[in-house]
Scaffold this active site. Structure first.
Site, PDB file in Angstrom:
ATOM      1  N   ASP A 163      35.235  32.550  44.838  1.00  0.00           N
ATOM      2  CA  ASP A 163      36.508  32.292  46.500  1.00  0.00           C
ATOM      3  C   ASP A 163      37.471  31.375  45.584  1.00  0.00           C
ATOM      4  OD1 ASP A 163      38.258  31.410  48.255  1.00  0.00           O
ATOM      5  OD2 ASP A 163      36.508  31.140  50.084  1.00  0.00           O
ATOM      6  N   VAL A 164      38.529  32.117  45.182  1.00  0.00           N
ATOM      7  CA  VAL A 164      39.435  30.839  44.452  1.00  0.00           C
ATOM      8  C   VAL A 164      39.948  29.307  45.638  1.00  0.00           C
ATOM      9  CG1 VAL A 164      40.018  32.131  42.949  1.00  0.00           C
ATOM     10  CG2 VAL A 164      41.423  31.877  45.038  1.00  0.00           C
ATOM     11  N   ASN A 177      45.695  34.967  39.740  1.00  0.00           N
ATOM     12  CA  ASN A 177      46.966  36.366  40.642  1.00  0.00           C
ATOM     13  C   ASN A 177      46.049  36.907  42.262  1.00  0.00           C
ATOM     14  OD1 ASN A 177      47.781  39.554  40.753  1.00  0.00           O
ATOM     15  ND2 ASN A 177      45.492  39.435  41.151  1.00  0.00           N
ATOM     16  N   TYR A 227      52.327  33.213  54.070  1.00  0.00           N
ATOM     17  CA  TYR A 227      52.638  33.745  52.621  1.00  0.00           C
ATOM     18  C   TYR A 227      54.253  33.655  51.904  1.00  0.00           C
ATOM     19  CZ  TYR A 227      52.441  37.639  49.362  1.00  0.00           C
ATOM     20  OH  TYR A 227      52.043  38.452  47.733  1.00  0.00           O
ATOM     21  N   LYS A 284      53.940  31.557  48.610  1.00  0.00           N
ATOM     22  CA  LYS A 284      54.690  31.652  47.433  1.00  0.00           C
ATOM     23  C   LYS A 284      55.449  30.917  47.526  1.00  0.00           C
ATOM     24  CE  LYS A 284      52.046  35.183  46.335  1.00  0.00           C
ATOM     25  NZ  LYS A 284      50.701  35.328  45.832  1.00  0.00           N
TER      26      LYS A 284
HETATM   27  P1  NAD Z   1      45.101  42.931  46.010  1.00  0.00           P
HETATM   28  O1  NAD Z   1      45.090  43.156  47.474  1.00  0.00           O
HETATM   29  O2  NAD Z   1      45.236  44.692  46.018  1.00  0.00           O
HETATM   30  O3  NAD Z   1      43.885  42.385  45.261  1.00  0.00           O
HETATM   31  C1  NAD Z   1      43.792  41.289  45.834  1.00  0.00           C
HETATM   32  C2  NAD Z   1      42.413  40.815  44.868  1.00  0.00           C
HETATM   33  O4  NAD Z   1      42.742  39.105  45.563  1.00  0.00           O
HETATM   34  C3  NAD Z   1      41.390  41.255  44.986  1.00  0.00           C
HETATM   35  O5  NAD Z   1      40.446  41.604  43.697  1.00  0.00           O
HETATM   36  C4  NAD Z   1      40.383  40.593  45.657  1.00  0.00           C
HETATM   37  O6  NAD Z   1      39.023  41.210  45.497  1.00  0.00           O
HETATM   38  C5  NAD Z   1      40.787  39.430  45.262  1.00  0.00           C
HETATM   39  N1  NAD Z   1      40.856  38.209  46.075  1.00  0.00           N
HETATM   40  C6  NAD Z   1      41.429  37.899  47.820  1.00  0.00           C
HETATM   41  N2  NAD Z   1      40.726  36.904  48.218  1.00  0.00           N
HETATM   42  C7  NAD Z   1      40.170  36.057  47.050  1.00  0.00           C
HETATM   43  C8  NAD Z   1      40.050  35.265  46.871  1.00  0.00           C
HETATM   44  N3  NAD Z   1      39.914  33.810  48.064  1.00  0.00           N
HETATM   45  N4  NAD Z   1      38.784  34.168  46.161  1.00  0.00           N
HETATM   46  C9  NAD Z   1      39.142  35.616  44.705  1.00  0.00           C
HETATM   47  N5  NAD Z   1      39.244  36.198  44.702  1.00  0.00           N
HETATM   48  C10 NAD Z   1      39.870  36.883  45.692  1.00  0.00           C
HETATM   49  O7  NAD Z   1      46.903  42.172  45.917  1.00  0.00           O
HETATM   50  P2  NAD Z   1      47.570  42.571  44.795  1.00  0.00           P
HETATM   51  O8  NAD Z   1      48.606  43.694  45.226  1.00  0.00           O
HETATM   52  O9  NAD Z   1      47.232  43.187  43.602  1.00  0.00           O
HETATM   53  O10 NAD Z   1      48.246  41.621  44.588  1.00  0.00           O
HETATM   54  C11 NAD Z   1      47.694  41.108  43.655  1.00  0.00           C
HETATM   55  C12 NAD Z   1      49.059  39.304  43.580  1.00  0.00           C
HETATM   56  O11 NAD Z   1      50.251  40.535  43.575  1.00  0.00           O
HETATM   57  C13 NAD Z   1      49.639  38.921  44.583  1.00  0.00           C
HETATM   58  O12 NAD Z   1      48.688  37.454  44.602  1.00  0.00           O
HETATM   59  C14 NAD Z   1      50.320  39.422  45.405  1.00  0.00           C
HETATM   60  O13 NAD Z   1      50.700  38.449  46.472  1.00  0.00           O
HETATM   61  C15 NAD Z   1      51.413  39.921  44.021  1.00  0.00           C
HETATM   62  N6  NAD Z   1      51.977  40.441  44.606  1.00  0.00           N
HETATM   63  C16 NAD Z   1      52.172  41.948  45.014  1.00  0.00           C
HETATM   64  C17 NAD Z   1      52.776  42.966  44.643  1.00  0.00           C
HETATM   65  C18 NAD Z   1      52.428  43.731  45.218  1.00  0.00           C
HETATM   66  O14 NAD Z   1      53.625  45.176  45.445  1.00  0.00           O
HETATM   67  N7  NAD Z   1      51.597  44.879  45.379  1.00  0.00           N
HETATM   68  C19 NAD Z   1      54.415  42.554  45.591  1.00  0.00           C
HETATM   69  C20 NAD Z   1      54.282  41.175  45.122  1.00  0.00           C
HETATM   70  C21 NAD Z   1      53.384  40.050  44.802  1.00  0.00           C
END
Ligand code: NAD
Length: 285
Positions: free
Chosen positions: A82-83, A109, A182, A186
């Site tokens: 857990d980060v 990420n 959120y 960010k």
């Molecule tokens: P997702 O929910 O598909 O994946 C998130 C990942 O983080 C998963 O592997 C989850 O297990 C892991 N995670 C969650 N909490 C955690 C914790 N406490 N410790 C360790 N791991 C943990 O999300 P995504 O859509 O792939 O997003 C990834 C990144 O991109 C995030 O920072 C998100 O804010 C950013 N983002 C995504 C989008 C999008 O359109 N998907 C847009 C802008 C920003």
């Protein structure tokens, strides 16, 4: 030397592209069991890097990522942490060094969303989002900088002492009602990233952010329940008229981690199809 004499500074730029662009490098990606983290972990492996695949809870997803990396002929290890936990994050970095002996690239990420209007938001919803998205980024960044400094620069691997990439969002700039926790995390990441970049650039540690718009991940696809919603809601916000693909982010991450981006320090790059271009003004002049 007198002030009117010319001085030719040395050219200390890395050589042109060497493919694969990350050959011999070792990367750690948090939240790499699915979504963008998984895509970046695989992108790094395609570019020649070995990868620590961090996850929380989703062991099956992390193992899928590991298998896909191994199929590419690279090494990978899954590590649950857990980060938001200092202890678990430090254990993850110890595993990185025990497994691969060094770390060249660290991608923060992992993130969560816990949405609510502010007057209905619980302290737990506020705190967890800040803890994972912002404090988790600090904890990873701190361990990464410590490790980069320990290693020093090895130009046979990279001109940088290390590369730290924070995955932010267009919501580090665009306000997002119902998601204030959120957006606050960010937005906080932006000045954290810039302050850190300023602090360590002289060591040739590069700190930058990638801040995506709407990318095809389960979270976004769930909301697209019809072609009309895709056209009228999502594409209205995207001037280039397509949803982003995970590879739009992973290709950028590979380039940003490579020596081709050696002069990029403290930047946020927005793979967003133009979402930040005030699309509401299109046709409104
Ligand atoms: P997702 O929910 O598909 O994946 C998130 C990942 O983080 C998963 O592997 C989850 O297990 C892991 N995670 C969650 N909490 C955690 C914790 N406490 N410790 C360790 N791991 C943990 O999300 P995504 O859509 O792939 O997003 C990834 C990144 O991109 C995030 O920072 C998100 O804010 C950013 N983002 C995504 C989008 C999008 O359109 N998907 C847009 C802008 C920003």
């Amino acid at each position: 030397m007198s002030a009117d004499q010319n001085y030719t500074p040395p050219n200390d730029m890395p050589p042109g592209p060497i493919y694969p662009m990350l050959a011999g490098q070792k990367a750690l990606v948090t939240g790499a069991s699915k979504g963008l983290g998984q895509a970046m972990a695989i992108g790094f492996a395609e570019a020649g890097a070995d990868v620590l695949v961090n996850y929380r809870g989703d062991r099956a997803g992390a193992e899928d990522t590991v298998q896909m990396i191994e199929k590419l002929g690279r090494k990978a290890v899954a590590f649950e942490a857990d980060v938001a936990s200092e202890e678990q994050t430090q254990a993850m970095f110890r595993c990185m060094i025990e497994t691969f002996g060094r770390m060249d690239i660290c991608v923060s990420n992992a993130a969560v969303q816990m949405n609510a209007p502010v007057d209905e938001m619980t302290l737990e919803q506020w705190q967890r989002v800040i803890d994972v998205n912002l404090t988790g980024t600090f904890l990873c960044a701190r361990e990464a900088i410590r490790q980069f400094k320990k290693q020093g620069v090895d130009r046979s691997i990279s001109y940088s002492m290390g590369k730290l990439i924070l995955i932010s969002s267009v919501h580090d700039i665009i306000p997002w009602e119902g998601h204030a926790n959120y957006a606050a995390a960010k937005g906080g990441m932006m000045l954290f990233m810039k302050s850190l970049a300023q602090e360590v650039a002289h060591l040739r540690i590069r700190v930058n952010s990638i801040a995506p718009g709407a990318i095809r991940t389960p979270m976004n696809v769930e909301k697209i329940t019809s072609p009309e919603i895709y056209q009228q809601q999502l594409l209205n916000l995207i001037p280039c008229k397509r949803i982003g693909e995970p590879e739009d982010v992973s290709r950028l991450a590979v380039w940003l981690a490579s020596d081709q981006a050696d002069y990029i320090h403290g930047s946020t790059i927005y793979p967003d199809g133009g979402m930040l271009l005030y699309p509401g003004f299109i046709g409104a002049g």
